[in-house]
Scaffold this motif. Sequence first.
Motif, PDB file in Angstrom:
ATOM      1  N   LYS A 205      -1.051  -0.802   6.464  1.00 36.93           N
ATOM      2  CA  LYS A 205      -0.827   0.399   7.256  1.00 36.93           C
ATOM      3  C   LYS A 205      -2.323   0.577   8.300  1.00 36.93           C
ATOM      4  N   ARG A 206      -3.101   0.599   7.269  1.00 39.83           N
ATOM      5  CA  ARG A 206      -4.571   1.021   7.919  1.00 39.83           C
ATOM      6  C   ARG A 206      -5.109  -0.306   8.798  1.00 39.83           C
TER       7      ARG A 206
ATOM      8  N   GLU B 227       4.520  -0.271   6.295  1.00 38.19           N
ATOM      9  CA  GLU B 227       4.359   0.964   5.693  1.00 38.19           C
ATOM     10  C   GLU B 227       4.877   0.910   4.172  1.00 38.19           C
ATOM     11  N   ALA B 228       4.169   1.863   3.310  1.00 36.19           N
ATOM     12  CA  ALA B 228       4.506   1.870   2.156  1.00 36.19           C
ATOM     13  C   ALA B 228       5.913   2.514   1.828  1.00 36.19           C
TER      14      ALA B 228
ATOM     15  N   GLY C 284      -1.416   1.110   1.130  1.00 37.17           N
ATOM     16  CA  GLY C 284      -1.582   1.627   2.487  1.00 37.17           C
ATOM     17  C   GLY C 284      -2.499   0.665   3.166  1.00 37.17           C
TER      18      GLY C 284
ATOM     19  N   ARG D 261       6.829   3.871  -1.218  1.00 41.23           N
ATOM     20  CA  ARG D 261       6.690   4.919  -2.300  1.00 41.23           C
ATOM     21  C   ARG D 261       7.977   4.928  -3.106  1.00 41.23           C
TER      22      ARG D 261
ATOM     23  N   ARG E 282       0.846  -3.292   0.588  1.00 37.97           N
ATOM     24  CA  ARG E 282       1.759  -2.433   1.131  1.00 37.97           C
ATOM     25  C   ARG E 282       1.762  -1.197   0.657  1.00 37.97           C
TER      26      ARG E 282
END
Length: 249
Positions: free
Chosen positions: A85-86, A245-246, A82, A248, A79
């Motif tokens: 997400k990719r 989604e990351a 990314g 962060r 996660r």
Amino acid sequence: MSDALALTWRQYRLERKMFWRNPSAAFFNFVLPLLFLALFGAIFAGSQKDLNVIVPGIAGMSVMTTTFVALAMNMVFLREQGVLKRLRGTPLPSGAYLAGLAAHAVTNTAIQLSIVIGFGALLFGVGLPDDWFMLAVFVAAGVVAFAALGVALSHAIPNFDSAPAYVNAIFLPVIVLSGVFYDADHAPLFLRDVAQALPLTHLIDGLSAAMVTGAPFADHVPDLVVILLWGVLGIVLAVRGFSWEARRG
């Protein structure tokens, strides 16, 4: 349907290749439980009663490490890097990807249990399981429960740097309280009460019945129910909190 299965199979093969290219992952999954088995086997070499506790205990711990620990760590990494997400932007269906990850975890569980059971029979006099069906049912329930709980925990971990702390803060107390390395019946009463609420305690009880005591399946249905209830809770939390989604954080 056939396309989905083919994509799942390809993802599974990729996960296996990536796993074996990471020596530290292989060590943690396969060598570490054997080190525990050898260490405590040497300590309790003169007591078959204690060895009969250690082998099912480490077998239960093996289920937890290959599912709960591995998936919690891996999902956070994927996660935050990314990758998830990719993947959503590729033709690979989400279900095929997650099924490949799950099959990979199941394979590691099967390999590790085979090693622990084999060493227990060859070196520690525990013998092969008397009830393979019971063993399979409890292992399957344990895999589902701990895999779901591992994914659910990953939602609470803000970043990969903090993942080991989060995972070990749960993993280490659970394996101690659940009686992996000792007979939990000999623990103080308040610790036994806590242990009875944990799924690993009931998984170990089921594995012990299948591998050592020969107790009938019917006597351990309540243990199976507790594991499955944890599995339902884990699935609900895993689905509700899932994010591609990351964060962060």
